[in-house]
Design an enzyme around this catalytic site. Structure first.
Site, PDB file in Angstrom:
ATOM      1  N   THR A 139       0.822  -1.211   0.000  1.00 41.87           N
ATOM      2  CA  THR A 139       0.000   0.000   0.000  1.00 41.87           C
ATOM      3  C   THR A 139       0.855   1.259   0.000  1.00 41.87           C
ATOM      4  O   THR A 139       1.884   1.321   0.655  1.00 41.87           O
ATOM      5  CB  THR A 139      -0.891  -0.007   1.251  1.00 41.87           C
ATOM      6  N   GLY A 178       2.507  -2.988   8.572  1.00 48.12           N
ATOM      7  CA  GLY A 178       2.797  -3.224   9.986  1.00 48.12           C
ATOM      8  C   GLY A 178       4.245  -3.621  10.158  1.00 48.12           C
ATOM      9  O   GLY A 178       4.800  -4.385   9.371  1.00 48.12           O
ATOM     10  N   GLU A 421      -7.385  -5.971   3.708  1.00 42.62           N
ATOM     11  CA  GLU A 421      -7.594  -7.211   2.950  1.00 42.62           C
ATOM     12  C   GLU A 421      -8.801  -7.101   2.015  1.00 42.62           C
ATOM     13  O   GLU A 421      -9.545  -8.064   1.828  1.00 42.62           O
ATOM     14  CB  GLU A 421      -7.756  -8.409   3.898  1.00 42.62           C
TER      15      GLU A 421
END
Lengths: 661, 661
Positions: A139, A178, A421
């Site tokens: 992303t 993350g 997701e």
């Protein structure tokens, strides 16, 4: 033990332990689950300060310590089964996330799946020994769901046999991964591959971002934490800006696509393999939505059993708030939803495992349907759970708003599932695309199978909204099979309406793309109805597997409540399609109130059956023993703001103010 | 300025400044509002660190500093008008709360209203000079909405002419009052008054809790902060446990009820006066719900105008996400809702002011209706806004989840409004009690007036759910007056259904109290429908006040969207009551899609019209200039986790791990 909650447990009509076994898929699994739990609960190294009392930096520190601890303990205990690891972690993490989660969930699996043999030999030992800690950087600031829009570039330079990685714009900065901010020293970077003057689309590259020894960011790399979020406070979601970062040619993951030393690009054989992983991850998400619901219902229902407030009958003692019909109406349909989604999550996972052998052998025939279904169900369940957790929180009055309830934590960890997701609206439209395609196939005479087979005869049934009273009504509102049927017909009707909307727009000379967009709200409704039908059907089918009479009875009541409540919330659809008469809708409202009363004695037992240990739940309101008030007081006293009797602001501002007036 | 957002503003069909003036109730008010804003924005003493980057203790410190600063600046600038003070504070506070809010909102007003002359002379100078900083301690661990259940006791001892205050149980500990934990040195404590062996119910007492000089808690007092919450992090909501705390007799507030030196109790003359205050506070809450919505829509719509993602037409550049029908369908009805609730908030406040002269003269005839209406509208608007803010947040994808969007802050400050000042379900049932009473009066032949006058002829119209097709249909779905009428009939129908449910339960030999509880879900639905009708009616009536043709046109579109969307969401009610035909419901779906397209060019202008300054909004996604990405990057870089390149956890845990494997 609080006397109210003892009484509740005595009134239950079924054996809680047996239902626990059913949810665990067998008594041996219950036993093993509890063994794993006690490993963690009895281990002083897993004791920790309440995260609500820590600063963000302290929370991150705590999470890294816990990640490292989990790695060591899993090896020490010899736990290697993926399901058991998943469970072990979910217990240790309580209502929070794993700081190094992406290393395990994305970085390692990508290496396993996309390294060629030589790359495997180099990277796997490093990653498995945590010399290399990695993340998955896909992303960007400007792009999420739409992968083709990603802007990061990897340009091959045959002179040095290197790729040059760049973030050419602000919007191309990698954002959200993350573990990227502070934890990882490598990232798998998704970038547009340019070689020999051509762009070949997205490919994956291993990019070192920090010195493996000092952990200091490497030249050309700007990396950091993206700042505080609604939740995920213990995770260092990060940004990554790359400026002419050179990596060796063989840092491109080359199991499928390849770039030769001279820069020649070689295409991968197939793209369908990633489908399977997505289905698997979405089945986990459905299960996690169910788990968040299970926690929330446990808290709200136990608290409602020990909280007394106001009056139903004048002059009598204050009743338990669970005796108010409005409270039952808020919570019991959510309890039913929790069971429904738990079974749905299990179903998708099992279906995936059943056909994953086929997938690995290149046999994909069942995959498109499962893919479409799992996309829709991911959206359907996370949206529903999202609203439901907040209903649970607010049903606890003011105390639900305190972090001691754990409900704020549960919510902020659940709600991003609606986005990650696969953003939910996008997911619903993917399912819709499958439904519409199936509908067209059926119209063209093809015989459909699986969950969309009801579309086979959709064309014969004409939608006649005006003639409600004239239609024969055969629905038995107390019969689940009959309700499954009306849910099915509702779905068929909404698919048909969406198809008609598209047709209409095409007749108005819109392009296919514009017609699709101009019908998108109808398409989402159709997908929603399809998913709702599937959930009611799966819940009903599940009842057939339950042999214990007492449990079968209470589960049937829950399933009926789930189905009827869904009809009540969407009664317009059913009336409009002539599937129910007005009198039936009124009867359903009355019947729902009966079902609430019927479930009342089993409410606490039904949440006890989720068997969520106090240590995992971490909620003062949801304590198994029901001793809420004394523990709220104890919890509050340990708040950091109470470390001193007088806060320094008194001396800094409040006292000097007097002299200034 | 971002080119997309420039283009949006050029495409607007109306004059934004004129609509700003309408919302402000006149151009002079706009001017004055902006003057007040600039006082704060230009004052370096109001500059502050982003609260998202601070620990809780730092946030509390910042908030106290700001409270003190506001006190000094308001005096310096000579701002004394209550509305202007309210506005000044809302600007300075941004999306957060005032640490000393309860001192101003509850402590001082209670002193003004309930001190006798002697008490006023003693306490007002102390409180107005902040020698005494106070809070209002009503709620206890075990009791919120139901005041009669409060357990704290004040027992009069004639020997010493003192009251002895006690928290006799854990559940009686005072809990939640803002400013109680660390800030206040006095509390107005609500306690059950015992004298001469009798209990006379709740009365208010001034209890010193901390030494005025040292701020150390006094003997018998256990006081502290209740710990972290979902939001309100800058406020020290507190607990207070009192153990034989003795206060002088004249610390009981004695304007109305009195206790003589010998312990003789003297009753107050009337209890209705508190009604008015509740109406006023609830009107403020409706306004604040509208303001939270205005902020959220501003953020989501501006961001949707600058965010480009995915594709509508293959091969074309990625569209602005506001061009997706699904995005419009999420946001534009909420934009309409924002305008609706803004007007409703203004209406209740004005009505309250209109009749407050009557109230102060003991003339209460209009009060019961306004009281019932404000209770229901408080619940109706806060619930709706609560869900809506989250829809706005999720419509911003991942970035909405970042605190930089401000949406998490806006949500956690809004959501407790569903609980405080009257829990929403309890509020809905209060409104229902008024509706049912009115219905019975109408049935008994009494002629009703005001917002419930539609119940006058409810009995004549029989509910005939089965004969939908047979009824004549006169509703024009494009005519607001006609839609107000069907909302009215829906409300009448649901009030009647609730009444029938109660009647039915009574026939089943339930007591009146049990019949009420067994019909509570029907009663809530009836109240909800009543409020919905009132909102549609008020929005429609508001249009009559708007003279500017362009603004009238766009406001009419919004009102129509609000009304039709509400019908779509509740279509079952309208079909069931035979108020709409199925074909009309289908037409409404199509019409809503038209309205979305119609509003599209004005979307940004409609949020610009809320005129919320960037400094107040404090949202990177909602910036007026649309320059989102570069500012997200800048915001992230200032995150405290980026203060060092290498977090200490690397040296503590990650690096040592390698040696342990």
């Amino acid at each position: 033990m609080n006397p109210d909650i003892i009484k509740e447990r005595q009134n239950a009509t079924f054996d809680v332990e047996k239902l626990i076994n059913i949810l665990d898929r067998g008594p041996e699994k219950t036993k093993r689950r509890r063994e794993i739990e006690s490993l963690i609960f009895n281990d002083p190294e897993f004791k920790e300060e309440n995260a609500n009392f820590l600063s963000r930096s302290e929370r991150y520190d705590q999470a890294i310590r816990k990640s490292v601890n989990m790695i060591l303990k899993l090896r020490q205990y010899g736990i290697t089964d993926p399901e058991e690891i998943y469970y072990f972690k979910s217990i240790a993490l309580r209502n929070h996330n794993e700081a190094m989660g992406v290393h395990f969930a994305m970085f390692l699996p990508t290496l396993y799946n996309q390294c060629d043999p030589q790359q495997s030999r180099k990277w796997l030992p490093l990653a498995e020994s945590f010399q290399v800690v990695g993340t998955y950087a896909q992303t960007e600031l400007g792009h999420g769901t739409h992968l083709r829009g990603l802007e990061t570039t990897a340009t091959y330079d045959p002179a040095t046999q290197e790729f040059v990685i760049n973030s050419p714009t602000v919007s191309s900065i990698k954002w959200w991964p993350g573990g990227l901010g502070k934890t990882s020293n490598h990232a798998i970077v998704l970038a547009q591959l340019h070689t020999q003057g051509n762009c070949h689309g997205l490919h994956a590259f291993i990019v070192p971002i920090r010195n493996m020894d000092t952990h200091i960011p490497l030249p050309g790399i700007v990396v950091g934490d993206i700042g505080p979020k609604f939740g995920f406070s213990e995770v260092d979601n990060g940004f990554l800006k790359m400026d002419n970062v050179r990596i060796p040619r063989d840092n491109m993951l080359m199991k499928y696509a390849k770039v030769d030393p001279d820069g020649t690009y070689r295409k991968p054989p197939s793209a369908k393999l990633t489908y399977g992983t997505m289905v698997f991850i979405r089945s986990l998400i459905v299960g996690e939505a169910a788990q968040a619901l299970a926690k929330s219902c446990t808290i709200a229902i136990r608290y409602s059993a020990v909280r007394h407030q106001s009056e139903i009958r004048p002059g009598e003692p204050e009743p338990q708030i669970i005796d108010y019909q409005t409270q039952q109406y808020k919570l019991f349909p959510l309890l039913a939803m929790t069971y429904a989604f738990t079974f749905v999550g299990q179903y998708i996972k099992e279906t995936y495992h059943r056909i994953s052998g086929d997938i690995s052998q290149g046999e994909f025939s069942e995959l498109p349907e499962l893919h479409a279904l799992s996309a829709g169900l991911k959206a359907f369940t996370t949206w529903a759970a999202n609203g439901a957790v907040e209903v649970c929180r607010m049903s606890c009055g003011g105390h639900g708003y305190s972090c001691s309830s754990a409900l704020p934590d549960i919510y902020v960890e659940l709600t991003p599932m609606c986005t990650y997701e696969g953003e939910n609206t996008v997911m619903m439209l993917q399912t819709a695309r499958y439904l519409l395609k199936s509908y067209q196939q059926a119209k063209a005479g093809q015989q459909l199978s699986g969950s969309v087979s009801y579309l086979n005869d959709a064309e014969q049934r004409r939608v006649q909204p005006q003639s409600v009273a004239a239609r024969p009504t055969v629905v038995d509102i107390n019969d689940l099979a009959s309700l499954v049927e009306v849910y099915k017909l509702r779905a068929a009707n909404l698919v048909q309406l969406a198809a008609k909307s598209i047709q209409q727009e095409l007749q108005n000379r819109k392009s296919e793309a514009d017609a699709w967009n101009s019908s998108a709200t109808d398409l989402v409704r159709a997908s929603d109805a399809h998913c709702h039908y599937v959930v009611v059907k799966l819940f009903t089918e599940k009842l057939g597997e339950i042999n214990d009479t007492a449990i079968h009875s209470v589960m049937s009541t829950l399933a009926l409540l789930y189905a009827l409540h869904g009809i009540q919330q969407n009664s317009g659809d059913f009336l409009l399609a002539g599937l129910l008469r007005g009198t039936q809708v009124l009867q359903i409202s009355v019947r729902i109130k009966d079902l609430l009363s019927q479930l009342r004695p089993n409410a606490v037992a039904l949440v006890d059956s989720f068997d969520i240990h106090d240590n995992k739940l971490n909620s003062v309101l949801g304590r198994y023993d029901g001793n809420v008030y004394e523990n709220l007081f104890e919890w509050a006293r340990s708040s950091p703001l109470n470390a001193t009797e007088v806060h320094e602001s008194f001396h800094k501002y409040l006292k000097p103010l007097r002299a200034k007036l």
